[in-house]
Design a protein around this motif. Structure first.
Motif, PDB file in Angstrom:
ATOM      1  N   UNK A   1       0.785  -1.234   0.000  1.00 52.91           N
ATOM      2  CA  UNK A   1       0.000   0.000   0.000  1.00 52.91           C
ATOM      3  C   UNK A   1       0.817   1.285   0.000  1.00 52.91           C
ATOM      4  N   UNK A   2       2.035   1.306   0.497  1.00 53.81           N
ATOM      5  CA  UNK A   2       2.699   2.559   0.846  1.00 53.81           C
ATOM      6  C   UNK A   2       3.206   3.394  -0.304  1.00 53.81           C
ATOM      7  N   UNK A   3       2.338   4.160  -0.949  1.00 54.03           N
ATOM      8  CA  UNK A   3       2.721   4.978  -2.105  1.00 54.03           C
ATOM      9  C   UNK A   3       2.319   6.447  -1.925  1.00 54.03           C
ATOM     10  N   UNK A   4       2.360   6.924  -0.700  1.00 52.40           N
ATOM     11  CA  UNK A   4       2.082   8.328  -0.391  1.00 52.40           C
ATOM     12  C   UNK A   4       0.712   8.764  -0.928  1.00 52.40           C
ATOM     13  N   UNK A   5      -0.237   7.835  -0.837  1.00 49.63           N
ATOM     14  CA  UNK A   5      -1.613   8.120  -1.243  1.00 49.63           C
ATOM     15  C   UNK A   5      -1.905   7.895  -2.701  1.00 49.63           C
ATOM     16  N   UNK A   6      -0.867   7.685  -3.511  1.00 52.67           N
ATOM     17  CA  UNK A   6      -1.060   7.551  -4.956  1.00 52.67           C
ATOM     18  C   UNK A   6      -1.533   6.148  -5.340  1.00 52.67           C
ATOM     19  N   UNK A   7      -1.853   6.002  -6.648  1.00 54.17           N
ATOM     20  CA  UNK A   7      -2.332   4.733  -7.191  1.00 54.17           C
ATOM     21  C   UNK A   7      -3.544   4.218  -6.402  1.00 54.17           C
ATOM     22  N   UNK A   8      -4.426   5.136  -6.054  1.00 56.05           N
ATOM     23  CA  UNK A   8      -5.670   4.811  -5.347  1.00 56.05           C
ATOM     24  C   UNK A   8      -5.457   4.328  -3.916  1.00 56.05           C
ATOM     25  N   UNK A   9      -4.252   4.520  -3.361  1.00 58.63           N
ATOM     26  CA  UNK A   9      -4.068   4.153  -1.961  1.00 58.63           C
ATOM     27  C   UNK A   9      -5.044   4.905  -1.066  1.00 58.63           C
ATOM     28  N   UNK A  10      -5.228   6.200  -1.326  1.00 60.89           N
ATOM     29  CA  UNK A  10      -6.125   6.997  -0.489  1.00 60.89           C
ATOM     30  C   UNK A  10      -7.575   6.538  -0.623  1.00 60.89           C
ATOM     31  N   UNK A  11      -7.972   6.135  -1.828  1.00 58.51           N
ATOM     32  CA  UNK A  11      -9.339   5.646  -2.017  1.00 58.51           C
ATOM     33  C   UNK A  11      -9.560   4.336  -1.283  1.00 58.51           C
TER      34      UNK A  11
ATOM     35  N   UNK B   1      -3.645  -5.514  -2.608  1.00 54.99           N
ATOM     36  CA  UNK B   1      -4.175  -4.548  -3.574  1.00 54.99           C
ATOM     37  C   UNK B   1      -4.392  -3.179  -2.963  1.00 54.99           C
ATOM     38  N   UNK B   2      -3.518  -2.800  -2.016  1.00 53.26           N
ATOM     39  CA  UNK B   2      -3.715  -1.548  -1.306  1.00 53.26           C
ATOM     40  C   UNK B   2      -3.397  -0.299  -2.093  1.00 53.26           C
ATOM     41  N   UNK B   3      -2.736  -0.453  -3.255  1.00 56.08           N
ATOM     42  CA  UNK B   3      -2.467   0.720  -4.097  1.00 56.08           C
ATOM     43  C   UNK B   3      -2.361   0.271  -5.552  1.00 56.08           C
TER      44      UNK B   3
END
Length: 363
Positions: A61-71, A293-295
């Protein structure tokens, strides 16, 4: 049998299993039990009497909110709230992509964790294993208890046990098993401090079989504390069985899976492949559940294996798990919070029962 003192003098004392655990004992919470020689450290996680254990599982998941991590994080918060108070969150590794943390002061810890999973319903304990991308940074920083002084939710170690009501979780550090990371890392650097040399570890693992990792796990799995109705769940980063890009991990099938089978493990939960999967073993009651599938996802690769594919989704999402003494209910969600697949598993006969409705109603 050699004494603990003699074993500690052995050249493998700096190997990857217990070193990181022992380093952190003095600063961990009182609920962590110091391991005896050859036994994993254990966390006692309290569960309210009379209610099932409830948790979420997310990985990669750890992509600074990108690639839909925030969603994904937003929907995790909504599902956790709808489940009426989850007990904790499990991370299946690759917590900070692409190259782990640079230090305990790395801003990525805030940008990929603290500032993303902000829902009140997610302010629970997080139990995390390391992934291969975490090993590309300062791996000792990621397992440093100092991170818990920044955010008390973050509990990451190499390998450990969490006892939570009727469930024993065995968190497995699977990255050192993978031979290619040692022999063919390409341009990637892996932080093998307190792990190397792998050759000595594998020799010790296969020949002496006294204080190696697998026997340690077996000791814990066979301990008298587990009752017939205690669920046994192994959590690692790498796939055991997968139909996606990485496929099956041969080292785990050869070295770890026999121990899981021999000791009655019910579920193996992992990440690594950026998808959601449920696969049933054809030669044992083990269920393989992938939540990675966290990001970043949508790899577009499908490669069947010998076991029975129950569900596969190539996009982003996460999983919930609700367990009581008799049944375990797993549900997979996409980034819109829609339940894509749900399955109930019976502990008494360790086989599938009829599909149950979603744990959380979707409106």
């Amino acid at each position: 049998m050699a004494s603990c003192t003699n074993w500690a003098a052995h050249k493998l004392v700096h190997a990857w299993l217990l070193a990181a655990l022992l380093v952190t004992l003095l600063t961990l919470s009182p609920s962590l039990s110091a391991p005896a020689c050859g036994v994993l450290a254990t966390v006692e996680h309290p569960v309210e009497a009379g209610r099932p254990l409830r948790l979420l599982v997310v990985g990669d998941w750890g992509r600074k909110g990108r690639y839909n991590q925030s969603r994904v994080a937003q929907q995790m918060g909504k599902v956790a709230e709808a489940m009426n108070n989850i007990d904790f969150v499990v991370s299946t590794g690759d917590n900070f992509l692409d190259d782990g943390l640079a230090s305990v002061d790395d801003r990525a810890f805030h940008e990929s964790f603290v500032d993303v999973y902000t829902a009140e319903s997610l302010r629970k304990q997080w139990y995390l294993v390391l992934g291969n991308h975490d090993y590309r940074g300062d791996v000792l920083a990621q397992i440093d208890p100092a991170l818990r002084s920044i955010d008390s939710r973050f509990f990451c170690m190499r390998s450990f046990v969490v006892k939570a009501g009727t469930v024993d979780f065995f968190f497995v550090d699977t990255t050192p098993f993978q031979l290619k990371y040692w022999t063919d890392p390409g341009e990637d650097h892996y932080d093998w401090r307190e792990v190397a040399p792998r050759e000595a570890y594998i020799e010790h693992l296969l020949e002496t079989r006294r204080y190696n990792y697998l026997d340690t796990l077996g000791i814990r799995l066979n301990s008298g504390s587990a009752t017939e109705l205690t669920w046994k769940v192994a959590v690692g980063h790498h796939t055991m069985r997968s139909v996606s890009a990485h496929g099956d991990t041969q080292e785990l099938l050869q070295l770890l899976l026999p121990v899981l089978k021999d000791n009655g493990v019910d579920l193996y939960i992992n990440g690594h492949d950026h998808c959601l999967e449920h696969i049933s073993s054809r030669d044992s009651p083990i269920q393989y559940l992938t939540s990675g599938a966290g990001s970043k996802a949508w790899r577009g690769i499908f490669q069947p294996n010998e076991d029975k594919l129950e569900f596969f989704y190539d996009g982003q999402g996460f999983m919930s798990l609700e367990v009581d003494a008799g049944l375990a209910h797993a549900v997979f969600y996409d980034i819109d919070g829609q339940a894509l697949h749900n399955r109930s598993l019976s502990k008494s006969n360790r086989q599938h029962v009829d599909q149950a409705p979603s744990l959380v109603s979707q409106e």
